[in-house]
Write a protein that holds these residues in place. Structure first.
Motif, PDB file in Angstrom:
ATOM      1  N   GLN A 665       0.829  -1.209   0.000  1.00  0.00           N
ATOM      2  CA  GLN A 665       0.000   0.000   0.000  1.00  0.00           C
ATOM      3  C   GLN A 665       0.865   1.261   0.000  1.00  0.00           C
ATOM      4  N   ARG A 666       1.923   1.251   0.832  1.00  0.00           N
ATOM      5  CA  ARG A 666       2.800   2.426   0.882  1.00  0.00           C
ATOM      6  C   ARG A 666       3.526   2.624  -0.447  1.00  0.00           C
ATOM      7  N   ARG A 667       3.885   1.501  -1.106  1.00  0.00           N
ATOM      8  CA  ARG A 667       4.566   1.619  -2.391  1.00  0.00           C
ATOM      9  C   ARG A 667       3.641   2.251  -3.428  1.00  0.00           C
ATOM     10  N   ASN A 668       2.388   1.811  -3.435  1.00  0.00           N
ATOM     11  CA  ASN A 668       1.420   2.375  -4.392  1.00  0.00           C
ATOM     12  C   ASN A 668       1.175   3.859  -4.120  1.00  0.00           C
ATOM     13  N   GLU A 669       1.044   4.214  -2.831  1.00  0.00           N
ATOM     14  CA  GLU A 669       0.827   5.624  -2.479  1.00  0.00           C
ATOM     15  C   GLU A 669       2.022   6.473  -2.907  1.00  0.00           C
ATOM     16  N   ALA A 670       3.231   5.955  -2.661  1.00  0.00           N
ATOM     17  CA  ALA A 670       4.442   6.706  -3.046  1.00  0.00           C
ATOM     18  C   ALA A 670       4.526   6.843  -4.564  1.00  0.00           C
ATOM     19  N   ALA A 671       4.156   5.769  -5.289  1.00  0.00           N
ATOM     20  CA  ALA A 671       4.204   5.819  -6.754  1.00  0.00           C
ATOM     21  C   ALA A 671       3.190   6.835  -7.288  1.00  0.00           C
ATOM     22  N   ASP A 672       1.975   6.838  -6.714  1.00  0.00           N
ATOM     23  CA  ASP A 672       0.952   7.805  -7.153  1.00  0.00           C
ATOM     24  C   ASP A 672       1.396   9.237  -6.873  1.00  0.00           C
ATOM     25  N   MET A 673       1.962   9.454  -5.679  1.00  0.00           N
ATOM     26  CA  MET A 673       2.421  10.799  -5.336  1.00  0.00           C
ATOM     27  C   MET A 673       3.561  11.239  -6.254  1.00  0.00           C
ATOM     28  N   LEU A 674       4.455  10.301  -6.579  1.00  0.00           N
ATOM     29  CA  LEU A 674       5.567  10.638  -7.467  1.00  0.00           C
ATOM     30  C   LEU A 674       5.044  11.024  -8.854  1.00  0.00           C
ATOM     31  N   LYS A 675       4.067  10.264  -9.360  1.00  0.00           N
ATOM     32  CA  LYS A 675       3.471  10.609 -10.665  1.00  0.00           C
ATOM     33  C   LYS A 675       2.827  11.994 -10.617  1.00  0.00           C
ATOM     34  N   ALA A 676       2.111  12.281  -9.510  1.00  0.00           N
ATOM     35  CA  ALA A 676       1.460  13.591  -9.372  1.00  0.00           C
ATOM     36  C   ALA A 676       2.491  14.709  -9.348  1.00  0.00           C
ATOM     37  N   LEU A 677       3.581  14.499  -8.621  1.00  0.00           N
ATOM     38  CA  LEU A 677       4.629  15.531  -8.535  1.00  0.00           C
ATOM     39  C   LEU A 677       5.309  15.732  -9.886  1.00  0.00           C
ATOM     40  N   GLN A 678       5.543  14.617 -10.598  1.00  0.00           N
ATOM     41  CA  GLN A 678       6.164  14.737 -11.926  1.00  0.00           C
ATOM     42  C   GLN A 678       5.231  15.460 -12.897  1.00  0.00           C
ATOM     43  N   ARG A 679       3.927  15.152 -12.797  1.00  0.00           N
ATOM     44  CA  ARG A 679       2.941  15.850 -13.648  1.00  0.00           C
ATOM     45  C   ARG A 679       2.882  17.337 -13.290  1.00  0.00           C
ATOM     46  N   ALA A 680       2.919  17.629 -11.974  1.00  0.00           N
ATOM     47  CA  ALA A 680       2.906  19.021 -11.520  1.00  0.00           C
ATOM     48  C   ALA A 680       4.139  19.766 -12.021  1.00  0.00           C
ATOM     49  N   SER A 681       5.266  19.092 -12.005  1.00  0.00           N
ATOM     50  CA  SER A 681       6.505  19.698 -12.488  1.00  0.00           C
ATOM     51  C   SER A 681       6.394  20.034 -13.978  1.00  0.00           C
ATOM     52  N   GLN A 682       5.743  19.126 -14.741  1.00  0.00           N
ATOM     53  CA  GLN A 682       5.541  19.382 -16.180  1.00  0.00           C
ATOM     54  C   GLN A 682       4.607  20.576 -16.393  1.00  0.00           C
ATOM     55  N   VAL A 683       3.540  20.663 -15.575  1.00  0.00           N
ATOM     56  CA  VAL A 683       2.580  21.759 -15.700  1.00  0.00           C
ATOM     57  C   VAL A 683       3.269  23.101 -15.468  1.00  0.00           C
ATOM     58  N   ILE A 684       4.099  23.157 -14.420  1.00  0.00           N
ATOM     59  CA  ILE A 684       4.809  24.410 -14.124  1.00  0.00           C
ATOM     60  C   ILE A 684       5.837  24.717 -15.207  1.00  0.00           C
ATOM     61  N   ALA A 685       6.454  23.660 -15.740  1.00  0.00           N
ATOM     62  CA  ALA A 685       7.482  23.869 -16.773  1.00  0.00           C
ATOM     63  C   ALA A 685       6.887  24.467 -18.045  1.00  0.00           C
ATOM     64  N   GLU A 686       5.566  24.270 -18.253  1.00  0.00           N
ATOM     65  CA  GLU A 686       4.925  24.810 -19.455  1.00  0.00           C
ATOM     66  C   GLU A 686       4.781  26.334 -19.404  1.00  0.00           C
ATOM     67  N   ILE A 687       4.899  26.911 -18.200  1.00  0.00           N
ATOM     68  CA  ILE A 687       4.764  28.364 -18.058  1.00  0.00           C
ATOM     69  C   ILE A 687       5.995  29.052 -18.651  1.00  0.00           C
ATOM     70  N   ARG A 688       5.773  29.949 -19.547  1.00  0.00           N
ATOM     71  CA  ARG A 688       6.879  30.722 -20.120  1.00  0.00           C
ATOM     72  C   ARG A 688       7.107  31.970 -19.259  1.00  0.00           C
ATOM     73  N   GLU A 689       8.281  32.487 -19.329  1.00  0.00           N
ATOM     74  CA  GLU A 689       8.604  33.691 -18.559  1.00  0.00           C
ATOM     75  C   GLU A 689       7.649  34.844 -18.898  1.00  0.00           C
ATOM     76  N   THR A 690       7.197  34.887 -20.160  1.00  0.00           N
ATOM     77  CA  THR A 690       6.314  35.986 -20.584  1.00  0.00           C
ATOM     78  C   THR A 690       4.968  35.940 -19.862  1.00  0.00           C
ATOM     79  N   HIS A 691       4.595  34.735 -19.363  1.00  0.00           N
ATOM     80  CA  HIS A 691       3.321  34.612 -18.665  1.00  0.00           C
ATOM     81  C   HIS A 691       3.339  35.328 -17.324  1.00  0.00           C
ATOM     82  N   LEU A 692       4.529  35.552 -16.813  1.00  0.00           N
ATOM     83  CA  LEU A 692       4.643  36.088 -15.460  1.00  0.00           C
ATOM     84  C   LEU A 692       4.481  37.601 -15.414  1.00  0.00           C
ATOM     85  N   TRP A 693       4.411  38.261 -16.582  1.00  0.00           N
ATOM     86  CA  TRP A 693       4.376  39.731 -16.555  1.00  0.00           C
ATOM     87  C   TRP A 693       3.199  40.250 -17.361  1.00  0.00           C
TER      88      TRP A 693
END
Length: 693
Positions: A665-693
């Motif tokens: 169970q802990r392995r599955n939870e850790a794997a799901d959280m890792l996938k979520a964090l990797q997906r979140a990292s991709q979402v943030i990476a899509e932001i261009r610097e121009t979006h911030l201003w």
């Protein structure tokens, strides 16, 4: 910068799937007292009747509301994705998966149903949030959290500590440094008594993320207005104070639509507060919240990105420690056994991957036992410990039998030196015991630090510990017997021809002869000299150089004073005809020794000390070697074969490689959280610097 809020909504969706709040996302938390108009403000922002309304406690679970603005192009794209949804506005709940709600009355009903499912149909509250996403071209991009209203007195089946529960729930959301606090206060109450502003100030003393909303402007007493409050003259709020007019309960009952209510609100503000009309009202509030949230997201984004990357690395490491699910059990078992045996041997050799820094461990501790503990213990053993001069003299006299001795009996030396050597056995056996204990501790060390995989399989871990313990227990009596034999070997033959012992005897002999020569020089001329003086060649060469040095002179057989003392110590002569019991003659326990007795005792003591030091040196050298050969090296050489022989059996495979219940169970939870964090990292990476201003 408008693209930032949808990014945060995407992140919210990503982390909702794993049900975790490890990442504190920027959002707007709505805080206020019960029935102060919080839900009405949210409905005005959405433009639809969609929240449960009424008196008393209505909001009993946090509602995380995501507003998504749809352009015509987005609406066409969404219509294709959402199975041909033709309406321009719809909602989705997280708990109903992909179900689309186009009727906002259904959304209200679903919120009530879901609330009652968790909290009951009375007035209880719950901290578990409801997630709702609204898609509409008439909303601005926002993420809001509607929280239960602050209350003081429990009603219905609410617990007595309802005030504390609601307060803790509110603090949990507004303590998030990435949240904006929307403090709602009714205009017909005194601003100075606002519970919303009070609780907001606790977590945001500088007011950097607090925005005040004044509701019910149309319900103020006749002759009063909120001008001073809205201008910030009563209580200043850094992000501003915005007044709104909500629909009354009568308006709601009469089905007055939100759009019409917003028009009436604008007319009321123009009439009552013309100078402030353009900086108050629901539309201005929506634009302000949108702007604040965008700027807030921009400020939080760098830290958020770092936090996500750090957590991803941590969960990757955690997942690695849990290991992969077992497919080939036979190979896995053999691999784990081999790894444990290798780590055990490496810990002894000092080449282990994990080096202990807090204390000595493994081979280093065994070395310490040999050379510090055992070595110092042997050195602390007194060669003449437990042996008094009277004991030595008694042993000499007992060894002579009924005949007065001309020489010191050799048997007395052997008896006494064996008695002293025997004292080395106990510390030697204790050394074996200490090494055995340390090798037992190495098992635990390897389990804790080196082979984390073993913790996945508690039965295998226990079986390995049992096998190694059994092997150590099996080698212990063999090692003890060898150490016992080492001492017995020393006792079996007292080698007086030992080179070190012969040298010591020769040195003592010359010292004693020198002392006798000096003593003879000091005698007055009238006293006859001993015929056995040095240089007369009377030394017996066949006794290893130590019997000859105890030959006594005639003049030293006893002094006149001693003979007199002994005679006076006897009882008076018996009368004629009376028998005497010789057993009644007292034997002196402590008395002054004669010169010859002193010399004999001194010689024996020196010989014992000299020989004892030789044996101690031998034992100090041979016991560690015996322990290494019979215990340490033997276990190292046979450990893997013993483990394989005992555990590598097809019948045991299934049982030994059974994971602990919560590991999968802990392995599955850790794997799901890792996938979520990797997906979140991709979402943030899509932001261009121009979006911030």
């Amino acid at each position: 910068m408008e693209a930032l809020i949808p990014v945060i909504n995407k992140l919210q969706d990503v982390f909702n799937t794993v049900g975790s709040d490890v990442i504190q996302l920027p959002q707007i938390a709505v805080v206020g007292t019960q029935s102060s108009g919080k839900s009405s403000v949210l409905e005005s922002l959405v433009g639809k009747d969609m929240l449960p309304r009424g008196t008393g406690v209505v909001t009993r679970r946090p509602l995380i509301l995501q507003l998504v603005n749809l352009s015509p192009e987005d609406r066409r794209k969404a219509a294709g994705e959402e199975n041909g949804v033709e309406t321009e506005e719809w909602g989705k709940f997280l708990h109903t998966k992909n179900k689309i709600y186009t009727d906002f009355d259904e959304i209200r009903q679903e919120i009530e149903t879901e609330t009652e499912r968790i909290t009951g149909n009375n007035k209880g509250i719950s901290a578990e949030p409801i997630h709702l996403k609204i898609f509409s071209p008439h909303v601005v991009n926002l993420t809001l959290v509607d929280l239960p209203g602050i209350t003081k007195v429990p009603v219905g089946d609410q617990p007595k500590d309802i005030e504390i529960q609601i307060r803790d729930l509110i603090l949990r959301y507004i303590s998030n440094p990435n949240s904006i606090i929307l403090a709602v206060t009714a205009a017909n109450t005194d601003m100075a008594t606002s519970e919303a502003l009070k609780v907001a100030r606790e977590v945001d003393p500088d007011g950097r993320r607090t925005l005040a909303v004044i509701t019910k402007l149309d319900l103020m007493d006749a002759g009063t207005d909120a001008m001073d409050v809205l201008m910030g003259r009563v209580i200043p709020v850094k992000l501003g104070i915005i007044g709104v007019v909500n629909r009354s309960q009568l308006d709601i009952n009469n089905k007055k639509i939100v759009a019409e209510a917003i028009r009436d609100e604008y007319a009321f503000l123009q009439k009552k507060y013309p100078s402030l009309a353009n900086r108050n009202g629901t539309k201005y509030l929506a634009r302000t919240l949108n702007r604040l949230l965008m700027h807030h997201i921009r400020d939080c984004l760098p830290e958020l990105k770092t936090r996500i990357n750090v957590l991803a690395a941590q969960y990757q490491s955690l997942l690695n420690s849990y290991g992969e699910p077992v497919e080939d059990k036979s190979a896995t078992l053999l691999q784990l056994i081999t790894k444990f045996a290798s780590e055990y041997c490496n810990t002894i050799e000092g080449t282990a991957k994990y080096i202990e820094t807090s204390e000595l461990c493994g081979g280093a501790r065994i070395c310490y036992i040999f050379h510090e503990t055992f070595g110092r213990t042997l050195e602390s053993v007194d060669p003449l410990g437990g042996l008094t001069t009277i004991d030595v003299l008694t042993a000499i006299r007992n060894a002579t039998g009924p005949r007065p001795a001309l020489f010191v009996p050799e048997i007395s030396f052997e008896l006494l030196v064996k008695r002293q050597v025997k004292r080395l056995e106990e510390p030697s056996l204790r050394c074996v015991e200490l090494v055995h204990e340390e090798m037992q501790r190495i098992i635990q060390h390897c389990s804790n630090y080196s082979t984390q995989e073993l913790l996945r399989f508690p039965k295998l871990h226990d079986a390995i510990v049992e096998v190694v313990t059994s092997l150590l227990r099996k080698r212990l009596p063999v090692t003890n017997e060898m150490v016992h034999n080492l001492v017995a070997i020393e006792l079996a033959y007292i080698n007086t021809k030992h080179p070190d012992f012969a040298d010591a005897c020769g040195l003592m002999n010359s010292n004693i002869e020198e002392q006798r020569r000096n003593r003879m020089r000091e005698l007055p001329p009238s006293v006859p000299r001993d015929k056995g003086a040095p240089g007369d060649g009377t030394q017996d060469a066949g006794t290893g150089g130590w019997r000859g040095m105890v030959k006594a002179s005639k003049s030293e057989d006893g002094t006149y004073e001693e003979k007199t003392k002994y005679m006076t110590s006897l009882p008076a002569s018996p009368q004629k005809g009376h028998a005497i019991n010789l057993l009644d003659v007292p034997v002196p326990v402590a008395r002054k020794l004669s010169a010859r007795e002193q010399r004999d005792c001194e010689v024996i003591e020196r010989l014992i000390k000299s020989y004892f030091l030789i044996v101690r040196k031998n034992i100090q050298d041979s016991v560690p070697k015996a322990v290494m050969h019979f215990l340490v090296n033997n276990v190292k050489d046979n450990l893997q074969s013993e483990l394989v022989g005992q555990l590598y059996k097809s019948l045991l495979l299934e049982d030994l490689l059974t994971e602990s219940e919560d590991m999968a169970q802990r392995r599955n939870e850790a794997a799901d959280m890792l996938k979520a964090l990797q997906r979140a990292s991709q979402v943030i990476a899509e932001i261009r610097e121009t979006h911030l201003w």
